[in-house]
Design an enzyme around this catalytic site. Structure first.
Site, PDB file in Angstrom:
ATOM      1  CG  HIS A 171      -1.942  -0.741   1.523  1.00 56.11           C
ATOM      2  ND1 HIS A 171      -3.346  -0.368   0.366  1.00 56.11           N
ATOM      3  CD2 HIS A 171      -2.557  -2.536   0.735  1.00 56.11           C
ATOM      4  CE1 HIS A 171      -4.269  -1.786   0.394  1.00 56.11           C
ATOM      5  NE2 HIS A 171      -3.144  -2.795   0.802  1.00 56.11           N
ATOM      6  CG  ASP A 378       0.269   9.245   0.608  1.00 62.49           C
ATOM      7  OD1 ASP A 378      -0.148   8.491   0.856  1.00 62.49           O
ATOM      8  OD2 ASP A 378      -0.628  10.669   0.719  1.00 62.49           O
TER       9      ASP A 378
END
Ligand code: ADQ
Length: 745
Positions: A171, A378
């Site tokens: 992730h 991110d």
């Protein structure tokens, strides 16, 4: 949507179970977690679908009664708890996962502790997850492991369940290999992940970084677009995760959300709101965002008193050292900027240092003119997508960092570099001044994307890829990688009484591969053994090498055997008489030479071998982490540059070779068969080019691969020593030799 009847059950594993556990007035309360991953994957669990393995939270404070209640609640949620001790959490989660992997994966090298710890606990907790998965697993299920806390689990499970379908999704970003290799545990982490059948990332860039790390650090080759490791192929996919968009979309219309939006507008009449929502994490770029907002107020004074930035920052990982100082410095920054620009009771920054519930977040998203999503790094960033899903009014501008995975997907946002304060300040002004028609056009295209590529689609696509890849592996012929004993192979050869014709590769088959090709000259033992075999009337011997004609002639020319050089371009079936299978020198040689010359310059230790109708780039003396990716690039480049169908590019053992596609070792075997009909053919080789010989051998032939790797050969011997044993026992076992003939076999 997921259809449990169509797909096998799923066994999910992630660091945290998707539940929140707390004690209220002595009573245990367990609520389903609200995180993006949790809500997206929850529908994969249930009586007819699957289970979820993970840590339920800090259960060490519960008494026996509460613990029992917890087990019951978890069972009802199809959740299987992995209980962790406080020390394990401190070292595995805070220490190694969040203290070491998190900063490296987010390019924050300066946040790495001087002496990173926690590896032993990380490994142990990963082992416990793997054991739980193996215990729970039922054949036919798909196993799906999540994120950087569990990177060793795929391979640990693979060792126990060699044929299972194992998926892994990261992730967070996967950094460039130059950064990843800072980690002392880089090999173990890569090998851990590569136990999976399919490895998924949010973006193509992360996937490329992962592949290049596997190539450079582990020296893994690629085959059929997949990473090859331990005789298996690992598929790497990029699948951007979405959000539960339809839920957001409908919740955004809820009366309590509308009331909250109205309240926000009432409290701030004529005020343009900017909204930012993050965990208080140094990767989210909060300080730089505040500085960019300050820069905006400096450069666009006409907006002072008419804009407010609402920064929601939920406390996060407060037990990790790098986060403690950070929170304080953000507060100071807010204070300083507000001190500078506050007028008539209006503070330009409203800082909310707590988690907000979903309705309140939705209201903030809807009341805002701009969402400022500017992380320094991110993996994806779901806040950007949540803002878009909340805007059924088709209004609002998304200002998005180019270093968020979401930027690769969300065309329609204003993309900024969060390190460029002027650029971000200008983007804020641009967003505020953007005409309604343009805002709507951009938002419509954003919404189309976010609503279509939602979290359900993401989960479905990943599991479909996993299932497809698993099925494909099942269809591939299973390669028996165990070695045969020379005497077993001899027994097969002897079973037929007919005459024998040997076709033997040279390097790696009769002699071990050497660092310098000249060191591989035949020793007396080998020469004697070949001479003795050749002396027999019931045995014919051929050596088929990729080497130059002159070398083959110099080393073996005195023997009465058939010789074949340059993969069959040259052949000699009578002493001294060589003939060529090619009429002229190939036209592509010059271009290939140029490409290889460049590689020699960039890869120290590599060299070119020029032959009559082929070129070989050798890199066995170069550093593998430099040479392996260069070899892959060279192969690719040659395949594209040499548009001539006469050229074949082959990657072999530490070589890349271009040769004439019209001629290969298979032709040698064909000619030998013609020359020696009604004999038992024995073909031995170690390299990719020898596969052409195996393919050309008739069904009754004894084909032998030397060493590991995929092959069409029937038998497999460990190395040249075993080949020599085989030749020697052939000499001994076939009776007395006849006098040598003057002519070659
Ligand atoms: P995170 O780093 O947690 O996730 P993000 O993708 O933004 O980052 O998800 C955060 C979630 O928490 C969102 O659903 C958001 O609404 C919520 N949230 C954040 N701050 C909040 C606050 N103050 N109050 C209430 N809710 C808040 C990791 C990776 C990401 C990746 C996801 C999913 O770091 O890059 O997108 O996993 O793969």
């Amino acid at each position: 949507m997921v259809s449990p009847t169509k797909r096998p059950h799923v066994l999910l594993a992630s660091n945290r179970l998707p539940v929140a556990v707390r004690v209220e007035r002595g009573e245990l309360v367990v609520t389903p977690g609200a995180g993006g991953v949790a809500s997206g994957l929850r529908e994969l669990t249930g009586p007819d679908s699957g289970r979820w393995i993970g840590w339920p939270g800090e259960t060490w404070r519960l008494d026996a009664e509460q613990r029992r209640a917890l087990d019951e609640r978890l069972q009802a949620l199809f959740a299987i708890p992995i209980e962790l001790s406080a020390t394990e959490v401190r070292r595995y989660a805070d220490g190694f996962s969040n203290g070491v992997l998190w900063p490296i994966f987010h390019y924050a090298l300066e946040r790495l502790p001087a002496d990173p710890g926690g590896w032993d606990e990380y490994r142990r907790v990963n082992e416990r997850f793997a054991e739980a998965i193996v215990k729970e697993y039922r054949p036919g299920e798909l196993i799906w492991i999540h994120d950087y806390q569990l990177m060793l689990v795929p391979d640990l499970v693979r060792q126990a369940l060699p044929d299972a379908a194992i998926g892994f999704f990261l992730h967070v970003p996967f950094p460039t290999s130059e950064l990843f290799r800072v980690l002392r545990w880089r090999r173990a982490l890569l090998e851990g992940v590569l136990g999976a059948t399919v490895v998924g990332f949010h973006t193509a860039a992360y996937a490329a970084h992962f592949i290049s790390s596997a190539q450079k650090i582990l020296g893994c080759p690629m085959a059929e677009g997949r990473i090859v490791i331990g005789g298996r192929q690992v598929r790497v996919v990029d699948l951007p995760m979405g959000i539960d968009a339809s839920t957001y979309d409908s919740l955004a219309r809820a009366p309590q959300v509308e009331r909250e939006v109205a309240r926000l507008h009432r409290l701030r009449p004529d005020m343009e709101l900017l909204i930012s929502v993050d965990r208080l994490d140094y990767t989210k770029g909060i300080p730089r965002r505040l500085l960019a907002f300050e820069r905006f107020l400096e450069r666009y004074p006409q907006w002072r008193g008419r804009v407010q930035l609402i920064q929601v920052a939920a406390p996060s990982r407060e037990s990790v050292g790098a986060y403690q100082e950070f929170g304080r410095s953000v507060n100071e920054l807010v204070g300083r900027i507000n001190g500078r620009f506050t007028t008539l009771g209006h503070a330009p920054i409203h800082f909310l240092s707590r988690t907000q519930n979903r309705e309140r977040l939705l209201a903030l998203y809807q009341a805002a003119s701009i969402a400022l999503v500017t992380p320094l790094r991110d993996g994806m960033n779901l806040v950007a997508k949540e803002f878009v899903a909340a805007r059924q009014d088709d209004d609002g501008v998304l200002v998005l960092s180019e270093f968020a995975g979401a930027a690769a997907e969300l065309a329609g946002s204003i993309v900024v570099n969060p390190y460029d304060l002027d650029g971000v300040a200008d983007a804020i002004a641009q967003a505020l001044e953007m005409p309604l028609a343009e805002r709507q056009e951009r938002m419509r295209s954003l919404r189309a994307r976010v609503l279509e590529r939602d979290v359900h689609r993401w989960a479905n696509d990943f599991l479909a890829a996993l299932q497809a890849e698993h099925d494909r592996a099942g269809r591939m012929p299973v390669q028996d990688e165990t070695f045969d004993q020379p005497r077993q192979v001899i027994a097969t050869i002897r079973r037929s009484r007919s005459r024998i014709t040997l076709v033997l590769d040279y390097d790696g088959t009769l002699v071990p591969l050497q660092a310098r090709p000249d060191d591989a000259r035949p020793d007396d033992e080998l020469l004697q053994s070949l001479a003795r075999l050749a002396a027999r009337r019931d045995v014919a011997v051929h050596v088929s090498s990729g080497r130059r004609r002159a070398e083959v002639e110099r080393w073996l020319g005195h023997l009465p055997i058939g010789l074949h050089a340059e993969h069959g371009i040259w052949s000699r079936t009578e002493l001294g008489r060589w003939s060529s299978r090619l009429a002229e020198r190939p036209a592509w040689l010059k271009a290939a030479r140029k490409a290889m010359d460049e590689r020699v310059r960039s890869v120290p230790g590599s060299m070119i071998e020029q032959k009559e109708a082929s070129l070989v780039w050798h890199f066995r003396n170069a550093r593998p982490e430099v040479a392996e990716p260069a070899a892959a690039a060279l192969q690719n480049e040659l395949e594209h540059a040499l548009d001539s169908s006469d050229a074949a590019v082959v990657a072999g053992a530490r070589i890349v070779e271009v040769r004439d596609a019209r001629v290969h070792k298979g032709l040698v075997v064909k000619d030998v068969r013609r020359e020696h009909p009604r004999t038992r053919l024995v073909v031995i080789g170690d390299d990719t080019t020898d596969e052409d010989m195996f393919a050309a051998a008739p069904p009754g032939a004894v084909t032998i691969k030397v060493g590991a790797g995929r092959t069409a050969a029937r038998y497999r011997l460990a190395g040249p020593d075993q080949v020599r044993q085989l030749l020697d026992s052939l000499v001994r076992g076939l009776g007395k030799p006849r006098p040598a003939r003057p002519e070659a076999a």
